[in-house]
Design a protein around this motif. Structure first.
Motif, PDB file in Angstrom:
ATOM      1  N   ALA A 189       0.860  -1.184   0.000  1.00 30.02           N
ATOM      2  CA  ALA A 189       0.000   0.000   0.000  1.00 30.02           C
ATOM      3  C   ALA A 189       0.894   1.232   0.000  1.00 30.02           C
ATOM      4  O   ALA A 189       2.091   1.151   0.310  1.00 30.02           O
ATOM      5  CB  ALA A 189      -0.912   0.005   1.222  1.00 30.02           C
ATOM      6  N   SER A 190       0.319   2.358  -0.331  1.00 29.62           N
ATOM      7  CA  SER A 190       1.057   3.617  -0.263  1.00 29.62           C
ATOM      8  C   SER A 190       1.013   4.152   1.162  1.00 29.62           C
ATOM      9  O   SER A 190       0.100   3.811   1.934  1.00 29.62           O
ATOM     10  CB  SER A 190       0.450   4.642  -1.218  1.00 29.62           C
ATOM     11  OG  SER A 190      -0.827   5.050  -0.732  1.00 29.62           O
ATOM     12  N   PRO A 191       1.968   4.988   1.545  1.00 29.23           N
ATOM     13  CA  PRO A 191       1.908   5.605   2.885  1.00 29.23           C
ATOM     14  C   PRO A 191       0.623   6.399   3.103  1.00 29.23           C
ATOM     15  O   PRO A 191       0.093   6.430   4.222  1.00 29.23           O
ATOM     16  CB  PRO A 191       3.138   6.514   2.892  1.00 29.23           C
ATOM     17  CG  PRO A 191       4.081   5.883   1.916  1.00 29.23           C
ATOM     18  CD  PRO A 191       3.209   5.323   0.835  1.00 29.23           C
ATOM     19  N   THR A 192       0.117   7.017   2.042  1.00 26.57           N
ATOM     20  CA  THR A 192      -1.135   7.769   2.158  1.00 26.57           C
ATOM     21  C   THR A 192      -2.286   6.845   2.525  1.00 26.57           C
ATOM     22  O   THR A 192      -3.102   7.154   3.413  1.00 26.57           O
ATOM     23  CB  THR A 192      -1.445   8.492   0.839  1.00 26.57           C
ATOM     24  OG1 THR A 192      -0.369   9.378   0.521  1.00 26.57           O
ATOM     25  CG2 THR A 192      -2.745   9.274   0.932  1.00 26.57           C
ATOM     26  N   TYR A 193      -2.366   5.702   1.841  1.00 29.20           N
ATOM     27  CA  TYR A 193      -3.428   4.738   2.137  1.00 29.20           C
ATOM     28  C   TYR A 193      -3.273   4.221   3.564  1.00 29.20           C
ATOM     29  O   TYR A 193      -4.263   4.084   4.298  1.00 29.20           O
ATOM     30  CB  TYR A 193      -3.384   3.575   1.146  1.00 29.20           C
ATOM     31  CG  TYR A 193      -4.489   2.561   1.373  1.00 29.20           C
ATOM     32  CD1 TYR A 193      -5.707   2.674   0.698  1.00 29.20           C
ATOM     33  CD2 TYR A 193      -4.332   1.512   2.280  1.00 29.20           C
ATOM     34  CE1 TYR A 193      -6.740   1.764   0.918  1.00 29.20           C
ATOM     35  CE2 TYR A 193      -5.352   0.595   2.505  1.00 29.20           C
ATOM     36  CZ  TYR A 193      -6.546   0.726   1.824  1.00 29.20           C
ATOM     37  OH  TYR A 193      -7.558  -0.159   2.064  1.00 29.20           O
ATOM     38  N   LEU A 254       0.177   3.016  -5.910  1.00 26.99           N
ATOM     39  CA  LEU A 254       1.008   4.200  -5.641  1.00 26.99           C
ATOM     40  C   LEU A 254       0.145   5.438  -5.441  1.00 26.99           C
ATOM     41  O   LEU A 254       0.484   6.327  -4.645  1.00 26.99           O
ATOM     42  CB  LEU A 254       1.982   4.428  -6.797  1.00 26.99           C
ATOM     43  CG  LEU A 254       3.137   3.426  -6.926  1.00 26.99           C
ATOM     44  CD1 LEU A 254       3.861   3.616  -8.253  1.00 26.99           C
ATOM     45  CD2 LEU A 254       4.115   3.582  -5.760  1.00 26.99           C
ATOM     46  N   ASP A 255      -0.971   5.494  -6.140  1.00 25.29           N
ATOM     47  CA  ASP A 255      -1.881   6.646  -6.025  1.00 25.29           C
ATOM     48  C   ASP A 255      -2.750   6.597  -4.784  1.00 25.29           C
ATOM     49  O   ASP A 255      -3.566   7.508  -4.558  1.00 25.29           O
ATOM     50  CB  ASP A 255      -2.780   6.730  -7.263  1.00 25.29           C
ATOM     51  CG  ASP A 255      -2.011   7.089  -8.527  1.00 25.29           C
ATOM     52  OD1 ASP A 255      -0.884   7.597  -8.400  1.00 25.29           O
ATOM     53  OD2 ASP A 255      -2.539   6.855  -9.636  1.00 25.29           O
ATOM     54  N   ARG A 275       7.974   4.751  -1.113  1.00 26.49           N
ATOM     55  CA  ARG A 275       6.730   5.061  -1.823  1.00 26.49           C
ATOM     56  C   ARG A 275       5.680   3.977  -1.596  1.00 26.49           C
ATOM     57  O   ARG A 275       4.495   4.214  -1.823  1.00 26.49           O
ATOM     58  CB  ARG A 275       6.997   5.215  -3.327  1.00 26.49           C
ATOM     59  CG  ARG A 275       7.884   6.401  -3.693  1.00 26.49           C
ATOM     60  CD  ARG A 275       7.915   6.586  -5.198  1.00 26.49           C
ATOM     61  NE  ARG A 275       6.614   7.030  -5.705  1.00 26.49           N
ATOM     62  CZ  ARG A 275       6.241   6.935  -6.976  1.00 26.49           C
ATOM     63  NH1 ARG A 275       7.062   6.397  -7.865  1.00 26.49           N
ATOM     64  NH2 ARG A 275       5.039   7.365  -7.354  1.00 26.49           N
ATOM     65  N   LEU A 276       6.123   2.809  -1.167  1.00 30.70           N
ATOM     66  CA  LEU A 276       5.210   1.735  -0.812  1.00 30.70           C
ATOM     67  C   LEU A 276       5.625   1.141   0.527  1.00 30.70           C
ATOM     68  O   LEU A 276       6.806   1.179   0.907  1.00 30.70           O
ATOM     69  CB  LEU A 276       5.212   0.625  -1.874  1.00 30.70           C
ATOM     70  CG  LEU A 276       4.589   0.915  -3.236  1.00 30.70           C
ATOM     71  CD1 LEU A 276       4.724  -0.302  -4.138  1.00 30.70           C
ATOM     72  CD2 LEU A 276       3.127   1.330  -3.113  1.00 30.70           C
ATOM     73  N   VAL A 277       4.652   0.560   1.224  1.00 31.41           N
ATOM     74  CA  VAL A 277       4.926  -0.204   2.439  1.00 31.41           C
ATOM     75  C   VAL A 277       4.289  -1.576   2.263  1.00 31.41           C
ATOM     76  O   VAL A 277       3.286  -1.720   1.551  1.00 31.41           O
ATOM     77  CB  VAL A 277       4.358   0.502   3.687  1.00 31.41           C
ATOM     78  CG1 VAL A 277       5.111   1.783   3.965  1.00 31.41           C
ATOM     79  CG2 VAL A 277       2.864   0.772   3.523  1.00 31.41           C
ATOM     80  N   ALA A 278       4.890  -2.585   2.889  1.00 29.03           N
ATOM     81  CA  ALA A 278       4.397  -3.956   2.747  1.00 29.03           C
ATOM     82  C   ALA A 278       3.802  -4.442   4.055  1.00 29.03           C
ATOM     83  O   ALA A 278       4.151  -3.951   5.146  1.00 29.03           O
ATOM     84  CB  ALA A 278       5.532  -4.877   2.317  1.00 29.03           C
TER      85      ALA A 278
END
Length: 346
Positions: A189-193, A254-255, A275-278
């Motif tokens: 997921a993205s950090p924003t999500y 990413l979005d 830009r992504l986290v798992a």
């Protein structure tokens, strides 16, 4: 006249042709060698057989043709007029056969050259294979490369493919499959999500998240996989978006549109840059890989051998082991996870 009797003359002619060819081929080769060397003895040395064997082959050919090809004396061997005509007609054909044999030997043992047809899945081919081709072409400029990107399983014979890159698990025992690197599958997921929705801490939490699915070339939805209690479990989440292109799945994640399970080669750089986290890394399946496939280990042309070596070294040098160093979320007991799978399927 019966059908069998109609077929008989044709079969007889075919047998006669086969017999004639097998009998005359050795004679033609011996004849060309004698004409070139000017001596039966030297022709035998060149062919690696005795003088008498050369003489017998030429005599059989002369009997078959019904004419003398050489004028023989104790001091010299020269072509008759008929022999000169026969030599002019045969020599180009024999030269082409010899050249063909030398070409095949060069392809196996000489400097790498020729046409190389490669097949790869769209995502892996575009992101991993294609960027390495410029270095390969620079090192081996006499090899022409034809790269086919297709997510369907490669048909080596029908598509005349020399080497194929395949992902996942290898079940085809008819091909040679060399694992290049493992293929971890991670939920990302993205950090924003993450900031807005959080991350699933166990498999059953996926039902509460916006999941993004990938539709394969066959038309089916790719099932997410997890290793639970030592066994592979498949899970098909409800999705907010489904794409038939891996890059579109990645871009949607990413979005911040949702989470998805993706292969390590797609996400390794984004994980390193943040830009992504798992998540759910403790349940990532560990039996998948990226493979380089070909039909046989025997008599590989030089162009294929150097390509295999180059790509093996090049891909293994890439830092695609994205699962290394991930801090796993504390695992949930396998019994609870299995129950979650059962509930999701139901």
């Amino acid at each position: 006249m019966t059908p069998d009797s109609q077929d008989r003359p044709q079969c007889a002619n075919s047998d006669a042709l086969a017999s004639s060819f097998s009998a005359s081929y050795a004679g033609v080769v011996a004849f060309i060698a004698v004409a070139t060397e000017g001596s039966f003895a030297r022709a035998g040395d060149r062919l690696g057989i005795g003088r008498s064997a050369v003489s017998r082959s030429v005599q059989k050919l002369e009997a078959q043709l019904g004419t003398r090809l050489f004028l023989r004396t104790t001091r010299s061997t020269t072509l008759t007029r008929e022999g000169e005509l026969f030599y002019r007609n045969c020599h180009p054909g024999v030269e082409r056969i010899v050249q063909a044999l030398e070409d095949m030997r060069d392809l196996r043992e000489g400097p790498p050259r020729g046409q190389l047809r490669i097949s790869a899945t769209v995502g892996f081919g575009r992101r991993i294979v294609a960027p390495l081709l410029s270095g390969f072409r620079e090192r081996y400029p006499n090899i022409a490369v034809d790269l086919l990107l297709d997510d369907r399983t490669t048909d080596f014979s029908a598509e005349r493919v020399d080497v194929a890159f395949r992902n996942g698990r290898m079940e085809d025992s008819q091909i040679i499959a060399k694992q290049l690197i493992p293929m971890p599958m991670l939920i990302c997921a993205s950090p924003t999500y993450r900031h807005t929705h959080g991350l699933p801490r166990q498999v059953e939490d996926l039902a509460a998240h916006n999941c993004i699915n990938f539709r394969t070339a066959s038309g089916r939805i790719f099932e997410w996989e997890f290793k639970v209690g030592g066994r592979i479990q498949k899970f098909l989440p409800s999705s907010t978006c489904t794409f038939n292109d891996e890059e579109l799945v990645l871009q949607a994640v990413l979005d911040g549109q949702g989470i998805a399970q993706m292969a390590g080669y797609q996400i390794s750089e984004h994980l390193r840059t943040g830009r992504l986290v798992a998540c759910l890394a403790q349940y990532a399946p560990d039996d998948r890989g990226h493979y380089l496939c070909y039909l046989s280990r025997q008599q590989l042309p030089a162009r294929i051998r150097v390509f295999i070596d180059f790509m093996t070294a090049g891909i293994r040098a890439l830092d695609l082991q994205c699962a290394t160093g991930l801090t796993p979320i504390l695992p949930v007991p396998a019994s609870k996870v299995s129950a979650a799978f059962t509930a999701s399927v139901a």
